[in-house]
Write a protein that holds these residues in place. Structure first.
Motif, PDB file in Angstrom:
ATOM      1  N   ASP A  27      -7.698  39.114 -70.266  1.00  0.00           N
ATOM      2  CA  ASP A  27      -8.843  39.774 -69.640  1.00  0.00           C
ATOM      3  C   ASP A  27      -8.289  40.638 -68.519  1.00  0.00           C
ATOM      4  OD1 ASP A  27     -11.119  40.582 -68.277  1.00  0.00           O
ATOM      5  OD2 ASP A  27     -12.192  38.719 -68.675  1.00  0.00           O
ATOM      6  N   ARG A  35     -10.448  43.255 -73.327  1.00  0.00           N
ATOM      7  CA  ARG A  35     -11.763  43.179 -72.701  1.00  0.00           C
ATOM      8  C   ARG A  35     -11.980  44.281 -71.664  1.00  0.00           C
ATOM      9  NH1 ARG A  35     -13.078  36.666 -72.134  1.00  0.00           N
ATOM     10  NH2 ARG A  35     -12.398  36.091 -74.225  1.00  0.00           N
ATOM     11  N   GLN A  54     -10.344  41.339 -65.169  1.00  0.00           N
ATOM     12  CA  GLN A  54     -10.355  40.161 -64.306  1.00  0.00           C
ATOM     13  C   GLN A  54      -9.010  39.983 -63.614  1.00  0.00           C
ATOM     14  OE1 GLN A  54     -10.209  36.199 -66.131  1.00  0.00           O
ATOM     15  NE2 GLN A  54     -11.928  35.581 -64.830  1.00  0.00           N
ATOM     16  N   TYR A  77       0.634  36.801 -69.491  1.00  0.00           N
ATOM     17  CA  TYR A  77      -0.193  35.795 -70.166  1.00  0.00           C
ATOM     18  C   TYR A  77       0.705  34.911 -71.017  1.00  0.00           C
ATOM     19  CZ  TYR A  77      -4.338  38.604 -68.987  1.00  0.00           C
ATOM     20  OH  TYR A  77      -5.320  39.293 -68.329  1.00  0.00           O
ATOM     21  N   ASN A 128      -6.379  33.810 -72.885  1.00  0.00           N
ATOM     22  CA  ASN A 128      -7.300  34.833 -73.372  1.00  0.00           C
ATOM     23  C   ASN A 128      -7.170  36.057 -72.469  1.00  0.00           C
ATOM     24  OD1 ASN A 128      -8.347  33.005 -75.292  1.00  0.00           O
ATOM     25  ND2 ASN A 128      -9.720  32.141 -73.751  1.00  0.00           N
ATOM     26  N   SER A 134     -11.741  27.429 -74.994  1.00  0.00           N
ATOM     27  CA  SER A 134     -11.093  28.701 -75.344  1.00  0.00           C
ATOM     28  C   SER A 134     -10.423  28.655 -76.704  1.00  0.00           C
ATOM     29  CB  SER A 134     -10.055  29.065 -74.269  1.00  0.00           C
ATOM     30  OG  SER A 134      -9.015  28.093 -74.227  1.00  0.00           O
TER      31      SER A 134
END
Length: 637
Positions: free
Chosen positions: A562, A622, A565, A555, A560, A349
């Protein structure tokens, strides 16, 4: 190039070590971490004896200079970074912003001090970008200057060839480092072995240089210079550039591989080569024109230039990749607007490519080469930003030792006070080069600092304005559920910065479409001052009524983001979100600057421009392109 996140980082680190092993990680660390400091022998010794330093080339001074370099490597790199600073990790992650977040969290009970440390660390981080421009320029041009030793007739081609190499380097960045990364380690191993072998070859011819191992010679050299010592120190510090990379790349490789690489290969190779250059100059003072390349037998010169250029490219790659990583951290910590980020590896990543940063660095590096034209001229610009960053790192480490680790004040002062004095001494040596080029990285750092603080303050004002002008969410929900409009059986997700007010996109949706979705998710994405947030701490789901939920997604600054998700995990909290039946309603704010108590109007206009040109939420989080509706609103700050 790293909670709640503690367990995550430990598990990730264990898995990483299990897959690659200590030997493989050490080899990889050699290729990425030590390219910068490893190319310092190309130009350091030559600059110490340059006319502007006033250091006369004789055996006494040569031994003194080499001794200062050796013991600077021992004190600053080995003791400070390898032994002390590498322990100040932010849950496995290192680097300026990671340390800043750690220090700020340690003093969170003192808001004013916390703000000062954040600004101090942020300024230190901006100086790294100056290093990201100077390092490729001085490393590549210093390597290409080897063709002058082959034949002076090639001198006019040094700058054009340097620009050509740099253009090629930046042109291939979008492919990522994955495909070429496996070659970095072996090349740098060959480089350090060559440095050491050359050093041994010349030391055997002039063993008197071994006196430099005695620190008394370093002390005498510094004392004998008097006030003029600063000019010499400003050149000697070139041997230390790249030390910050040891800490910045800790998250990629871990502490042990970096320490092992330094003690077994890098430090011996550098020490032997600097002593070898000193031995050569004691035998042949005319070698001062380029002592590094004059160490090679004449028949090796072409190979030496090729190997040096490869090492310079690798050193440049390390700081370029570091600039990408630093930029992503700054974005996630709220100091820079969103940018287009490309992930160049499915497995790692940390391997990313940011086109905007790549273009800016390319322009800066090429301009630096064209403006300064030689490694000697660039040496004037090099060092001042690096040493100031070193001092800031030491100051922040004090608060980590004292406040976060809870060690006694005397121990914290003792552990950092000596190094801070050394850092400030080195900075003073570089500061006298301010008008010889040292202003260049400082000016760049100050400009970026202005941009970053303007963005952070502008976001605060924007969120505060939306909060003051917005409707309270809970009373709005009570009103809506008492008199519900027409309902459609889908899910609407409303990303907002302030979860306590009604999203502007929701107001527009109900006003213009006169419908309410069956499920309405008020989504807030937060970035914590930790590198990673574990999956069990990722989500907070709170029902607000029959049709409304407040969801907070967390986060770390190395994660990353998302969002789709993350939202799939809401099922565990009783909120099922079908990816194919979900629409994301985004509020795009158009910032309007107005006279008032916010920021100076020119800064408000700067923020408005930055906000207008920020990367899209869709790509950054995303979100699926075919499930997004954007609704605009004007906000006055």
């Amino acid at each position: 190039m790293t909670s709640s996140a503690v367990s995550s980082s430990v598990s990730q680190g264990s898995a990483h070590n299990a897959r690659h092993g200590l030997g493989a990680l050490t080899l990889a660390a050699l290729g990425v971490v030590y390219g910068d400091i490893g190319t310092s022998p190309l130009y350091t010794v030559k600059e110490v004896f340059a006319p502007h330093t006033g250091v006369v080339l004789n055996a006494h001074n040569i031994i003194g200079v080499v001794s200062v370099i050796l013991w600077a490597l021992m004190l600053v790199v080995t003791l400070k970074y390898v032994i002390l600073i590498l322990r100040a990790d932010n849950r496995g992650e290192g680097g300026g912003l990671a340390l800043t977040a750690l220090a700020a969290r340690a003093v969170q009970d003192s808001p004013r001090l916390r703000k000062v440390l954040l600004l101090l660390g942020l300024f230190g981080a901006t100086l790294f970008y100056g290093d990201s421009i100077i390092t490729p320029a001085i490393s590549v041009i210093g390597a290409i200057e080897g063709i002058e030793v082959i034949t002076p007739a090639m001198t006019p081609y040094v700058v054009p060839l340097s620009v050509l190499v740099l253009l090629g380097l930046f042109a291939v960045q979008h492919f990522g480092t994955h495909s070429v990364g496996r070659f970095f380690g072996p090349v740098i191993v060959l480089w350090f072995v060559t440095l050491g072998a050359l050093g041994v070859m010349h030391i055997t011819r002039e063993p008197a240089i071994l006196q430099a191992l005695n620190p008394v010679h370093a002390w005498h050299f510094l004392i004998e210079r008097g006030p003029l010592v600063l000019a010499a120190v400003g050149a000697i510090v070139l041997a230390l550039t790249g030390a910050e990379a040891l800490y910045a790349d800790m998250g990629h490789f871990g502490r042990k591989p970096i320490q092992l690489a330094w003690t077994t290969l890098v430090l011996p190779g550098l020490a032997l080569n600097y002593m070898g250059q000193g031995a050569l100059l004691m035998q042949d003072p005319s070698a001062l024109a380029n002592p590094f390349y004059r160490m090679f037998p004449e028949s090796w010169m072409v190979g030496a230039v090729v190997l040096s250029t490869l090492a310079a490219i690798i050193a440049s790659q390390a700081v370029i990749s570091g600039a990408y990583s630093m930029t992503r951290q700054a974005i996630l910590l709220g100091f820079l607007p969103r940018m287009d980020i490309h992930f160049t590896s499915e497995n790692e990543s940390g391997q990313i490519y940011i086109p905007a940063v790549n273009r800016a660095l390319l322009v800066g590096v090429v301009l630096a080469v064209l403006a300064f034209k030689s490694s000697s001229a660039l040496a004037g610009a090099y060092g001042i930003a690096v040493t100031l960053t070193m001092a800031i790192t030491t100051a922040l480490t004090f608060f980590v030792i004292y406040k976060a680790w809870k060690l006694p004040l005397a121990l914290a002062l003792g552990a950092t006070g000596f190094f801070l004095v050394v850092d400030l001494f080195l900075f003073a040596g570089c500061a006298i080069k301010l008008w010889d080029g040292g202003w260049f990285p400082l000016a760049m750092g100050l400009m970026l600092f202005l941009f970053m603080t303007t963005w952070a303050r502008g976001r605060e004002l924007l969120v505060e304005t939306i909060r003051q002008d917005g409707l309270a969410l809970e009373s709005f929900i009570e009103m809506i559920e008492a008199h519900p409009p027409h309902s459609v059986p889908r899910t609407a997700v409303y990303p907002v910065a302030n979860p306590d007010t009604v999203p502007q996109a929701m107001l527009h949706n109900i006003k213009h479409n006169q419908v309410l979705h069956e499920k309405n998710v008020i989504l807030t994405v937060l970035f914590d001052e930790v590198p990673w947030v574990s999956e069990q701490d990722r989500l907070q789901v709170q029902p607000l009524g029959q049709h409304f939920w407040r969801v907070v997604v967390r986060y770390g600054f190395m994660d990353n983001p998302d969002v789709p998700q993350a939202l799939s995990g809401c099922a565990a909290y009783g909120l099922n979100i079908s990816m194919f039946e979900t629409t994301y309603f985004l509020s795009r704010e158009t910032v309007v600057s107005t006279p008032g108590a916010g920021m100076a109007q020119w800064r408000e206009k700067l923020f408005a421009t930055m906000n207008r040109n920020a990367g899209g939420v869709v790509e950054f989080f995303r979100l699926p392109d075919n499930a997004v509706v954007e609704l605009g609103t004007r906000v006055q700050i």
